[in-house]
Design a protein around this motif. Sequence first.
Motif, PDB file in Angstrom:
ATOM      1  N   MET A   1     -61.193 -10.026  27.438  1.00 16.23           N
ATOM      2  CA  MET A   1     -60.004  -9.783  26.060  1.00 16.23           C
ATOM      3  C   MET A   1     -58.698  -8.739  26.837  1.00 16.23           C
ATOM      4  O   MET A   1     -57.738  -8.761  26.397  1.00 16.23           O
ATOM      5  CB  MET A   1     -60.078  -9.772  24.847  1.00 16.23           C
ATOM      6  N   ALA A   2     -59.322  -7.502  27.526  1.00 14.49           N
ATOM      7  CA  ALA A   2     -58.930  -6.517  28.135  1.00 14.49           C
ATOM      8  C   ALA A   2     -57.857  -6.843  28.605  1.00 14.49           C
ATOM      9  O   ALA A   2     -57.724  -6.460  29.331  1.00 14.49           O
ATOM     10  CB  ALA A   2     -59.284  -5.093  28.075  1.00 14.49           C
ATOM     11  N   GLY A   3     -58.408  -7.642  29.377  1.00 13.82           N
ATOM     12  CA  GLY A   3     -57.278  -8.041  31.197  1.00 13.82           C
ATOM     13  C   GLY A   3     -56.031  -8.900  30.915  1.00 13.82           C
ATOM     14  O   GLY A   3     -55.337  -9.107  31.397  1.00 13.82           O
ATOM     15  N   ILE A   4     -56.087  -9.650  29.288  1.00 15.56           N
ATOM     16  CA  ILE A   4     -55.079 -10.734  29.296  1.00 15.56           C
ATOM     17  C   ILE A   4     -54.155  -9.896  27.996  1.00 15.56           C
ATOM     18  O   ILE A   4     -53.198  -9.802  28.417  1.00 15.56           O
ATOM     19  CB  ILE A   4     -55.252 -11.856  28.202  1.00 15.56           C
ATOM     20  N   LEU A   5     -54.835  -8.393  28.178  1.00 18.96           N
ATOM     21  CA  LEU A   5     -54.079  -7.404  27.283  1.00 18.96           C
ATOM     22  C   LEU A   5     -53.125  -6.659  28.310  1.00 18.96           C
ATOM     23  O   LEU A   5     -52.477  -5.749  27.246  1.00 18.96           O
ATOM     24  CB  LEU A   5     -54.136  -6.381  26.641  1.00 18.96           C
ATOM     25  N   ASP A   6     -53.233  -6.249  28.752  1.00 14.03           N
ATOM     26  CA  ASP A   6     -52.679  -6.066  30.211  1.00 14.03           C
ATOM     27  C   ASP A   6     -51.349  -6.767  30.613  1.00 14.03           C
ATOM     28  O   ASP A   6     -50.332  -6.532  31.259  1.00 14.03           O
ATOM     29  CB  ASP A   6     -53.689  -6.322  31.397  1.00 14.03           C
ATOM     30  N   VAL A   8     -47.710  -8.057  30.080  1.00 12.37           N
ATOM     31  CA  VAL A   8     -46.887  -7.757  28.969  1.00 12.37           C
ATOM     32  C   VAL A   8     -46.729  -8.768  27.902  1.00 12.37           C
ATOM     33  O   VAL A   8     -46.061  -8.417  26.917  1.00 12.37           O
ATOM     34  CB  VAL A   8     -45.732  -6.908  29.398  1.00 12.37           C
ATOM     35  N   ILE A   9     -46.272  -9.833  28.059  1.00  7.50           N
ATOM     36  CA  ILE A   9     -45.908 -11.072  27.934  1.00  7.50           C
ATOM     37  C   ILE A   9     -46.813 -11.938  26.795  1.00  7.50           C
ATOM     38  O   ILE A   9     -46.142 -11.305  25.925  1.00  7.50           O
ATOM     39  CB  ILE A   9     -45.444 -11.953  28.885  1.00  7.50           C
ATOM     40  N   PHE A  10     -47.878 -11.797  27.219  1.00  5.80           N
ATOM     41  CA  PHE A  10     -49.217 -11.492  25.509  1.00  5.80           C
ATOM     42  C   PHE A  10     -49.115 -10.526  24.660  1.00  5.80           C
ATOM     43  O   PHE A  10     -49.469 -10.973  23.973  1.00  5.80           O
ATOM     44  CB  PHE A  10     -50.408 -11.905  26.402  1.00  5.80           C
ATOM     45  N   ALA A  11     -49.097  -9.734  25.503  1.00  2.00           N
ATOM     46  CA  ALA A  11     -49.234  -8.582  24.704  1.00  2.00           C
ATOM     47  C   ALA A  11     -47.575  -9.083  23.382  1.00  2.00           C
ATOM     48  O   ALA A  11     -47.771  -8.989  22.511  1.00  2.00           O
ATOM     49  CB  ALA A  11     -49.065  -7.233  24.894  1.00  2.00           C
ATOM     50  N   ALA A  12     -46.476  -8.894  23.729  1.00  2.00           N
ATOM     51  CA  ALA A  12     -45.195  -8.899  22.929  1.00  2.00           C
ATOM     52  C   ALA A  12     -45.191  -9.957  22.166  1.00  2.00           C
ATOM     53  O   ALA A  12     -44.816 -10.380  21.254  1.00  2.00           O
ATOM     54  CB  ALA A  12     -43.823  -8.772  23.846  1.00  2.00           C
ATOM     55  N   PHE A  13     -46.261 -11.122  22.976  1.00  2.00           N
ATOM     56  CA  PHE A  13     -46.481 -12.609  21.779  1.00  2.00           C
ATOM     57  C   PHE A  13     -47.311 -11.607  20.819  1.00  2.00           C
ATOM     58  O   PHE A  13     -46.354 -12.236  19.022  1.00  2.00           O
ATOM     59  CB  PHE A  13     -46.928 -13.365  22.940  1.00  2.00           C
ATOM     60  N   LEU A  14     -48.493 -11.066  20.522  1.00  2.00           N
ATOM     61  CA  LEU A  14     -48.863 -10.374  20.250  1.00  2.00           C
ATOM     62  C   LEU A  14     -47.991  -9.863  18.714  1.00  2.00           C
ATOM     63  O   LEU A  14     -48.520 -10.451  17.811  1.00  2.00           O
ATOM     64  CB  LEU A  14     -49.747  -9.919  19.795  1.00  2.00           C
ATOM     65  N   CYS A  15     -47.163  -8.896  19.269  1.00  2.00           N
ATOM     66  CA  CYS A  15     -45.997  -8.958  18.643  1.00  2.00           C
ATOM     67  C   CYS A  15     -45.291  -8.953  17.571  1.00  2.00           C
ATOM     68  O   CYS A  15     -45.005  -9.068  15.992  1.00  2.00           O
ATOM     69  CB  CYS A  15     -45.389  -7.128  19.162  1.00  2.00           C
TER      70      CYS A  15
END
Length: 155
Positions: A1-6, A8-15
Amino acid sequence: MAGILDNVIFAAFLCLIGGVATSSQGAVNAKLGQYSGQGLSSTIVFCIGAVTSLIYFLIEVEGRPPADLASRLAMAPWWAWSGGVIGALFVIINILTIPKLGAGTTSAIIVCAQLVFSCIIDNFQFFGITYRTYTLWRGLATVGLIACVAAIAKF
């Protein structure tokens, strides 16, 4: 999971999902409060949240908590333990204010306060956060946020 959180697009989607969840949470909790009472509603919400968080924790550690967990927790600063109190305060405030102000006005005020204080946290490095200066643009955005709250709340 840590790799996908790197990513930025995925992190913004989670936000984005978090924003939708937060907006929904206030309205859902306020409705539960109408049926159970405000104090019990908050208690129910946190019990369900605790179970959900425990499930996530067990998935994260693959069912095996780290052997040194107790010593690591003992090293946390005193204020790191206040998240549950802050979360409860947030839930209780939503339960109390949404029936009076509506979901839009309540969320607008909370989000505005959250963003302004987050910029202050960045600028003064509260809670060990990496420094990020409160620039003129952030100041202008703050004024804009306050104007948006006024428009949504129709003050």
